[in-house]
Design a protein around this motif. Structure first.
Motif, PDB file in Angstrom:
ATOM      1  N   ALA A  22      52.639  38.000 -13.741  1.00 37.27           N
ATOM      2  CA  ALA A  22      51.888  39.078 -13.102  1.00 37.27           C
ATOM      3  C   ALA A  22      50.519  39.249 -13.768  1.00 37.27           C
ATOM      4  N   ILE A  23      50.482  39.166 -15.091  1.00 34.60           N
ATOM      5  CA  ILE A  23      49.216  39.301 -15.805  1.00 34.60           C
ATOM      6  C   ILE A  23      48.273  38.160 -15.454  1.00 34.60           C
ATOM      7  N   LEU A  24      48.785  36.948 -15.394  1.00 33.64           N
ATOM      8  CA  LEU A  24      47.942  35.805 -15.055  1.00 33.64           C
ATOM      9  C   LEU A  24      47.435  35.885 -13.622  1.00 33.64           C
ATOM     10  N   ALA A  25      48.275  36.408 -12.720  1.00 33.15           N
ATOM     11  CA  ALA A  25      47.877  36.550 -11.316  1.00 33.15           C
ATOM     12  C   ALA A  25      46.990  37.768 -11.101  1.00 33.15           C
ATOM     13  N   GLY A  26      47.061  38.728 -12.015  1.00 35.00           N
ATOM     14  CA  GLY A  26      46.282  39.945 -11.877  1.00 35.00           C
ATOM     15  C   GLY A  26      46.843  40.926 -10.878  1.00 35.00           C
ATOM     16  N   GLN A  27      48.128  40.772 -10.553  1.00 40.39           N
ATOM     17  CA  GLN A  27      48.718  41.681  -9.560  1.00 40.39           C
ATOM     18  C   GLN A  27      50.237  41.714  -9.678  1.00 40.39           C
ATOM     19  N   GLY A  28      50.812  42.786  -9.162  1.00 38.69           N
ATOM     20  CA  GLY A  28      52.256  42.944  -9.095  1.00 38.69           C
ATOM     21  C   GLY A  28      52.777  42.461  -7.764  1.00 38.69           C
ATOM     22  N   CYS A  48      44.240  44.954 -14.994  1.00 40.47           N
ATOM     23  CA  CYS A  48      43.432  43.731 -14.967  1.00 40.47           C
ATOM     24  C   CYS A  48      42.010  43.959 -14.482  1.00 40.47           C
ATOM     25  N   GLU A  49      41.673  45.194 -14.163  1.00 39.28           N
ATOM     26  CA  GLU A  49      40.325  45.526 -13.723  1.00 39.28           C
ATOM     27  C   GLU A  49      39.551  46.173 -14.866  1.00 39.28           C
ATOM     28  N   PRO A  50      38.241  46.321 -14.740  1.00 38.13           N
ATOM     29  CA  PRO A  50      37.476  47.050 -15.753  1.00 38.13           C
ATOM     30  C   PRO A  50      37.961  48.496 -15.869  1.00 38.13           C
ATOM     31  N   GLY A  72      47.631  44.415 -23.425  1.00 39.73           N
ATOM     32  CA  GLY A  72      47.720  43.838 -22.086  1.00 39.73           C
ATOM     33  C   GLY A  72      46.590  42.859 -21.842  1.00 39.73           C
ATOM     34  N   PRO A  73      46.080  42.814 -20.610  1.00 41.64           N
ATOM     35  CA  PRO A  73      44.997  41.871 -20.303  1.00 41.64           C
ATOM     36  C   PRO A  73      43.644  42.258 -20.882  1.00 41.64           C
ATOM     37  N   GLY A  74      43.584  43.364 -21.629  1.00 41.13           N
ATOM     38  CA  GLY A  74      42.450  43.595 -22.501  1.00 41.13           C
ATOM     39  C   GLY A  74      41.261  44.343 -21.943  1.00 41.13           C
ATOM     40  N   ARG A  75      41.466  45.241 -20.992  1.00 41.50           N
ATOM     41  CA  ARG A  75      40.287  45.901 -20.431  1.00 41.50           C
ATOM     42  C   ARG A  75      39.584  46.783 -21.458  1.00 41.50           C
ATOM     43  N   PHE A  76      40.336  47.450 -22.338  1.00 41.79           N
ATOM     44  CA  PHE A  76      39.708  48.278 -23.368  1.00 41.79           C
ATOM     45  C   PHE A  76      39.061  47.416 -24.445  1.00 41.79           C
ATOM     46  N   ASP A  91      49.143  42.113 -28.728  1.00 44.00           N
ATOM     47  CA  ASP A  91      50.125  42.161 -27.645  1.00 44.00           C
ATOM     48  C   ASP A  91      51.167  41.068 -27.867  1.00 44.00           C
ATOM     49  N   VAL A  92      52.405  41.343 -27.441  1.00 39.10           N
ATOM     50  CA  VAL A  92      53.470  40.354 -27.588  1.00 39.10           C
ATOM     51  C   VAL A  92      53.399  39.262 -26.528  1.00 39.10           C
ATOM     52  N   SER A  93      52.634  39.492 -25.477  1.00 41.17           N
ATOM     53  CA  SER A  93      52.555  38.543 -24.367  1.00 41.17           C
ATOM     54  C   SER A  93      51.444  37.528 -24.600  1.00 41.17           C
ATOM     55  N   LEU A  94      51.806  36.258 -24.571  1.00 41.60           N
ATOM     56  CA  LEU A  94      50.816  35.197 -24.725  1.00 41.60           C
ATOM     57  C   LEU A  94      49.820  35.227 -23.577  1.00 41.60           C
ATOM     58  N   ALA A  95      50.288  35.514 -22.363  1.00 37.79           N
ATOM     59  CA  ALA A  95      49.394  35.569 -21.206  1.00 37.79           C
ATOM     60  C   ALA A  95      48.392  36.705 -21.353  1.00 37.79           C
ATOM     61  N   ALA A  96      48.846  37.859 -21.841  1.00 39.76           N
ATOM     62  CA  ALA A  96      47.938  38.994 -22.031  1.00 39.76           C
ATOM     63  C   ALA A  96      46.876  38.669 -23.064  1.00 39.76           C
ATOM     64  N   VAL A  97      47.284  38.067 -24.170  1.00 36.49           N
ATOM     65  CA  VAL A  97      46.323  37.702 -25.208  1.00 36.49           C
ATOM     66  C   VAL A  97      45.334  36.665 -24.676  1.00 36.49           C
ATOM     67  N   ALA A  98      45.853  35.665 -23.949  1.00 41.81           N
ATOM     68  CA  ALA A  98      44.977  34.626 -23.411  1.00 41.81           C
ATOM     69  C   ALA A  98      43.953  35.207 -22.450  1.00 41.81           C
TER      70      ALA A  98
END
Length: 223
Positions: A22-28, A48-50, A72-76, A91-98
């Motif tokens: 979901a994080i890589l796709a940017g959507q649920g 996943c947005e600003p 998460g995906p790092g907006r802050f 973050d524990v998620s590799l996708a979120a960190v990436a």
């Protein structure tokens, strides 16, 4: 501040494929589902947005060097980095960190309950998007964050909008029959946050709401 070696213990529930996908796709869609069927929607698209209007209140209160716990995906992290602020996402998620690192902002993979870079030197710790529920034990989490920040530091946290105090066993769920492993989580509103803060060595310095989005926040200071 410079990231050090990342922690190695990663809770499988948040590092699983449903959350990462979901994080890589940017959507649920994505949810936290309780065993009785109750589900809490996770706003992946917003993450996943600003930063939005409610987020800006948190950003405005971030002083000094900032550690975003469960970034998460790092907006802050991205927004603060673009402003030239010292910041690190964890973050524990590799996708979120990436996804965070792809923006040029710094992030490491790990748990707040493992050693983190520059412990005891962060001016602001950030627990946005309900991350005050990490681990299902709010008092334990707040005690741990107290070890991470500078003695004059602050903790900015997002609470449940309603006045709740509950510990849950939940699973990441896609709403289509697929779910991950169960893990503990907590949801706390303003009254419960004040109680947990008191026993963990914090005091409430400020509370505020963004009524349009029904989001509630708190600023804690060490006592």
């Amino acid at each position: 501040m410079t990231p050090a070696a990342t922690a190695t213990r990663t809770p499988a529930a948040w590092a699983g494929h449903l959350y990462d996908d979901a994080i890589l796709a940017g959507q649920g869609p994505l949810f936290l589902r309780r065993d009785d069927g109750w589900m809490l929607p996770l706003p992946v698209e917003r993450w996943c947005e600003p930063p939005d209007a409610a987020d800006t209140g948190l950003l405005r209160r971030c002083g000094g060097a900032v550690l975003d716990i469960g970034c998460g995906p790092g907006r802050f992290v991205t927004a603060l980095h673009q402003r030239g602020r010292p910041v690190l996402g964890v973050d524990v998620s590799l996708a979120a960190v990436a996804r965070t690192v792809e923006t040029g902002a710094p992030a490491v993979r790990g748990s707040i309950f493992d050693p983190v870079p520059e412990e005891g030197r962060w001016d602001t710790a950030l627990l946005a998007d309900g991350n005050i529920g990490i681990g299902g034990d709010v008092a334990r989490l707040l005690r741990r964050v107290a070890q991470v920040v500078h003695p004059d530091g602050r903790l900015l946290a997002e609470l449940a909008y309603d006045d709740v105090d509950e510990t849950l066993s939940v699973r990441v769920d896609d709403g289509d029959g697929r779910s991950g492993a169960a893990f503990p989580w907590a949801r706390v509103g303003a009254s419960a946050a004040e109680r947990y803060a008191s026993v963990a060595g914090w005091r409430i310095a400020e509370t505020w709401c963004h009524e349009a989005s029904r989001r509630r926040f708190v600023c804690l200071r060490l006592t």
